[in-house]
Design a protein around this motif. Structure first.
Motif, mmCIF file in Angstrom:
data_model
loop_
_atom_site.group_PDB
_atom_site.id
_atom_site.type_symbol
_atom_site.label_atom_id
_atom_site.label_comp_id
_atom_site.label_asym_id
_atom_site.label_seq_id
_atom_site.Cartn_x
_atom_site.Cartn_y
_atom_site.Cartn_z
ATOM 1 N N GLU A 37 25.509 19.998 -19.753
ATOM 2 C CA GLU A 37 26.041 19.409 -20.991
ATOM 3 C C GLU A 37 24.934 19.168 -22.003
ATOM 4 O OE1 GLU A 37 29.626 17.193 -18.535
ATOM 5 O OE2 GLU A 37 28.093 15.956 -19.491
ATOM 6 N N SER A 41 24.580 20.845 -25.712
ATOM 7 C CA SER A 41 24.493 20.019 -26.923
ATOM 8 C C SER A 41 23.217 20.296 -27.696
ATOM 9 C CB SER A 41 24.488 18.528 -26.574
ATOM 10 O OG SER A 41 25.625 18.202 -25.856
ATOM 11 N N LYS A 44 23.808 23.412 -29.647
ATOM 12 C CA LYS A 44 24.774 23.141 -30.728
ATOM 13 C C LYS A 44 24.097 22.370 -31.857
ATOM 14 C CE LYS A 44 28.760 24.625 -30.966
ATOM 15 N NZ LYS A 44 30.146 24.672 -31.221
ATOM 16 N N ASN A 45 23.342 21.342 -31.481
ATOM 17 C CA ASN A 45 22.684 20.508 -32.485
ATOM 18 C C ASN A 45 21.665 21.279 -33.295
ATOM 19 O OD1 ASN A 45 23.992 18.092 -32.232
ATOM 20 N ND2 ASN A 45 22.684 17.383 -30.557
#
Ligand SMILES: *Cc1c(COP(=O)(O)O)cnc(C)c1O
Length: 422
Positions: A37, A41, A44-45
């Motif tokens: 996870e 993230s 994505k960030n």
């Protein structure tokens, strides 16, 4: 994984690691959902300045169905390289539209079967492009371009160079364009995947510029897929892809390209290793300690049948003795039980190992279980997922029945005596 200072025992996500080997035996693969996870993230960030981003998990790294479900829940799509991986993706609940199929050297029959499943198809050969144009004129396609960038890593995992079997050479674009125009093929995506270990953001940026030039040629384009190649740390001083720098560079270039061309595109990537490598731990038990004239060997209850990366790619996996975290460091050569040379690591500094101690290999999430075999007729290990502070078995250890499962007995008579035999 960290050492609990009070108990002096290692934990993953709050779960005692040695206890796992008691509960599930060894050898054992353990994955940490929180790490997967976190990596998702992080990526994505890093790309948050781009309006439309799609991360397609390259599932050949680790295909356990629970891992696929976890990634689906995070919003990931799937990059599949075989019909079977697509089927696993569908089984995990992925929408076919969120699966991109990137085959190489597969049969037309397989391609057709995958088309029927409704997935996106990424073409890496001009012959196939022509076939698709003739037989499926209305099916939008992605084309895999080989920009011939020789990027980092081991020769066996560099797939963008001139001798590579992957992709349509960027020098063949005139022929691609001719076919696309003549057969009225819809090109909805362009793709590249240059190799497995990209250390340098500038190398990537150079390849990206080449792909942007290809992208200009197609009016109905919806996405540009920059593949993968993100490097993670395998040992202390390794360079890893700086995801923030990379994200900034890519976001800027991508947004500028969209603005310049007036296209409203999705930026896609297909990381495998980056998402799952560091989430995985491989636990094995020490069967023997053997001193020879030149080395002290620690022989484990596993081998290249379960983890082939060190032998196949010369990959370095950090090895720790989690049974004796405070023991005196000594030099060991860690080997497997396969009847061939299967060395996991030469001359490693490891806290003193005794028979029965559990050694832990790091970075065992990517290309470890998925490359495991039954060589020497050993069972493939069990897999456990640590999720929200608890351990969950996500694949049972194989058993003797599995070794025989697909073997058939045609009841041959091997005892009949040949003429002349007395
Ligand atoms: C294997 C593969 C990837 C993933 O590569 P990693 O180095 O694991 O991130 C991505 N795209 C394609 C087409 C692949 O074959």
């Amino acid at each position: 994984m960290f050492l609990n200072e009070t108990t002096k025992r290692f934990e993953i996500g709050g779960v005692d690691v040695l206890q796992l080997t008691q509960d599930y035996d060894t050898p054992l693969f353990v994955y940490d959902s929180a790490k997967i996870e976190a990596q998702y993230s992080k990526m994505k960030n890093a790309l948050k300045k781009v309006k439309k981003v799609k991360i397609n998990y390259a599932c050949k790294a680790l295909t356990n169905i629970t891992i696929l479900r976890l990634l689906k829940n995070l919003g990931s799509g799937l990059d599949a390289v075989s019909y079977q991986e697509i089927r696993l993706g569908l089984e995990a609940g992925f929408d076919p539209k969120d699966i991109i199929y990137t085959p190489n050297s597969v049969s037309i029959e397989e391609l057709e079967a995958c088309m029927k499943l409704g997935v996106k198809v990424n073409i890496d050969n001009i012959e196939t492009l022509e076939y698709m144009g003739m037989n499926h004129p209305n099916h939008p396609l992605c084309i895999r371009i080989n920009p011939h960038i020789m990027a980092g890593g081991h020769a066996k995992i560099s797939v963008g160079h001139i001798d590579s079997k992957f992709g349509i050479s960027i020098h063949q674009m005139p022929l691609v364009e001719r076919l696309v125009d003549t057969l009225n093929i819809q090109i909805e995506g362009v793709h590249m995947h240059t190799g497995s270990d990209i250390l340098d953001v500038d190398v990537f940026s150079h390849a990206a510029a080449l792909l942007f030039n290809v992208a200009r040629k197609f009016d109905n384009l919806k996405y540009i897929d920059f593949g993968s190649g993100f490097k993670v740390k395998y040992k202390e001083n390794d360079i890893e892809t700086n995801m923030e720098d990379f994200g900034n560079m890519m976001s800027e270039r991508f947004n500028a390209f969209c603005e310049e061309t007036g296209k409203d595109l999705t930026l896609a990537f297909e990381p495998g290793k980056f998402l799952v490598s560091e989430a995985g731990y491989f636990l094995a038990r020490t069967n023997v300690i053997k001193q020879t004239t030149s080395a002290v060997f620690a022989g484990l209850d596993t081998g290249f049948n379960h983890m082939i990366r060190p032998m196949f790619y010369g990959a370095h996996h950090h090895i720790m003795n989690i049974s004796n975290p405070l023991g005196k460091p000594k030099i060991y050569t860690v080997v497997g039980y396969i009847c061939e040379t299967d060395t996991f690591g030469w001359n490693r500094k490891i806290n003193e190992i005794k028979e029965g101690d559990i050694l832990c290999f790091k970075n065992a999430g990517a290309y470890c279980f998925s490359m495991a075999s039954n060589y020497n007729s050993r069972y493939r290990p069990a897999e456990v997922l640590i999720h929200k502070g608890a351990a969950h078995l996500i694949r049972k250890r194989e058993s003797f029945e599995d070794l025989l499962y697909n073997q058939t007995d045609p009841q041959l008579d091997f005892n009949s005596e040949k003429a002349g035999n007395s």
